[in-house]
Motif scaffolding. Structure first.
Motif, mmCIF file in Angstrom:
data_model
loop_
_atom_site.group_PDB
_atom_site.id
_atom_site.type_symbol
_atom_site.label_atom_id
_atom_site.label_comp_id
_atom_site.label_asym_id
_atom_site.label_seq_id
_atom_site.Cartn_x
_atom_site.Cartn_y
_atom_site.Cartn_z
ATOM 1 N N LYS A 171 10.182 2.006 8.281
ATOM 2 C CA LYS A 171 8.751 1.970 7.970
ATOM 3 C C LYS A 171 8.234 0.600 8.415
ATOM 4 C CE LYS A 171 9.041 5.070 4.023
ATOM 5 N NZ LYS A 171 8.980 5.192 2.561
ATOM 6 N N ASP B 119 11.817 2.584 -4.168
ATOM 7 C CA ASP B 119 11.805 2.809 -2.718
ATOM 8 C C ASP B 119 11.778 1.505 -1.934
ATOM 9 O OD1 ASP B 119 11.934 5.520 -3.043
ATOM 10 O OD2 ASP B 119 9.809 5.884 -2.591
ATOM 11 N N ARG C 222 5.255 -1.105 6.611
ATOM 12 C CA ARG C 222 5.622 -1.545 5.267
ATOM 13 C C ARG C 222 6.424 -2.844 5.331
ATOM 14 N NH1 ARG C 222 6.381 1.675 0.789
ATOM 15 N NH2 ARG C 222 4.351 2.387 1.446
ATOM 16 N N HIS D 83 0.853 -1.189 0.000
ATOM 17 C CA HIS D 83 0.000 0.000 0.000
ATOM 18 C C HIS D 83 0.889 1.238 0.000
ATOM 19 C CE1 HIS D 83 -2.828 -3.071 1.388
ATOM 20 N NE2 HIS D 83 -3.737 -2.319 0.775
ATOM 21 N N THR D 84 0.763 2.045 -1.028
ATOM 22 C CA THR D 84 1.563 3.273 -1.126
ATOM 23 C C THR D 84 0.811 4.480 -0.584
ATOM 24 O OG1 THR D 84 0.812 3.564 -3.408
ATOM 25 C CG2 THR D 84 2.911 2.419 -3.072
ATOM 26 N N SER D 85 -0.499 4.348 -0.445
ATOM 27 C CA SER D 85 -1.347 5.374 0.176
ATOM 28 C C SER D 85 -2.637 4.673 0.586
ATOM 29 C CB SER D 85 -1.629 6.526 -0.799
ATOM 30 O OG SER D 85 -2.475 6.087 -1.842
ATOM 31 N N ASP D 86 -3.588 5.422 1.100
ATOM 32 C CA ASP D 86 -4.858 4.818 1.520
ATOM 33 C C ASP D 86 -5.579 4.129 0.364
ATOM 34 O OD1 ASP D 86 -4.487 5.575 4.126
ATOM 35 O OD2 ASP D 86 -5.730 7.390 3.981
ATOM 36 N N ASN D 87 -5.421 4.670 -0.844
ATOM 37 C CA ASN D 87 -6.172 4.150 -1.988
ATOM 38 C C ASN D 87 -5.318 3.496 -3.065
ATOM 39 O OD1 ASN D 87 -8.588 5.204 -0.868
ATOM 40 N ND2 ASN D 87 -8.088 7.221 -1.689
ATOM 41 N N ASP D 88 -4.000 3.583 -2.953
ATOM 42 C CA ASP D 88 -3.133 3.083 -4.022
ATOM 43 C C ASP D 88 -2.255 1.929 -3.551
ATOM 44 O OD1 ASP D 88 -3.993 4.967 -5.943
ATOM 45 O OD2 ASP D 88 -2.647 6.479 -5.077
ATOM 46 N N THR D 89 -1.999 1.028 -4.476
ATOM 47 C CA THR D 89 -1.082 -0.078 -4.218
ATOM 48 C C THR D 89 -0.047 -0.148 -5.334
ATOM 49 O OG1 THR D 89 -2.486 -1.662 -5.389
ATOM 50 C CG2 THR D 89 -2.824 -1.474 -3.000
ATOM 51 N N ASN E 27 11.989 6.309 6.549
ATOM 52 C CA ASN E 27 11.235 7.553 6.688
ATOM 53 C C ASN E 27 12.204 8.734 6.585
ATOM 54 O OD1 ASN E 27 8.552 6.544 7.195
ATOM 55 N ND2 ASN E 27 9.321 5.828 9.180
#
Length: 159
Positions: A88, A48, A91, A24-30, A82
């Motif tokens: 992280k 990354d 992650r 998960h790279t954000s709440d809505n993206d993978t 971070n």
């Protein structure tokens, strides 16, 4: 019999894992994690987060004459730290839990893979020079005995 130069469990494990780990790279993206065989990993423009797989330690034969091999590979999980240099943790945990499910007692190609029960994981460490944290899973591998030529298995001494 198999030629030792053709024994590449790292390549097989890379093929098995590449494109299977989703983060998960954000709440809505993978995103899908990139997996490198150690000798193919570039030293610039790395993502990354990525996985590096390399043969770790000795390769030994389960048969005499040589033909069915076993050994271990290191599956190293790299995550950019971070901005303050800390790990992280979510992650890393997300990636390790997926690897745990994919590597337990699995056959892929001519190899069987399993997490090493004596030394499953090396705790996460931070490389301040690279800006990555690294966590290493230790994976045992062995070849499928059916890979040995039919005629030579009769005379092989399985250890």
């Amino acid at each position: 019999m198999i030629n030792i130069a053709d024994v590449q469990p790292d390549a097989e494990l890379k093929k098995m894992l590449d494109g299977k780990i989703v983060i998960h790279t954000s709440d809505n993206d993978t995103a899908t994690l990139k997996v490198y065989q150690h000798d193919e990993r570039p030293n610039t423009e790395l993502p990354d987060d990525f996985i590096d797989i390399m043969i770790n330690g000795i390769v030994s034969s389960l048969t005499h004459p040589l033909g069915v091999f076993k050994g271990s590979v290191a599956v190293s999980v790299y995550c950019r730290t971070n901005s303050n240099g800390s790990v992280k943790r979510y992650r890393v945990s997300e990636i390790i839990s997926q690897l745990d499910g994919l590597i337990k007692y699995v056959k892929s190609g001519d190899f069987f893979f399993n997490l090493n029960p004596d030394n499953i994981i090396t705790p996460t460490s931070i490389n301040v020079n690279s800006g990555y944290s690294v966590t290493v899973l230790n994976v045992e591998w062995r070849m499928n005995e059916s890979k040995v030529d039919e005629g030579s298995i009769e005379n092989a001494d399985i250890r």
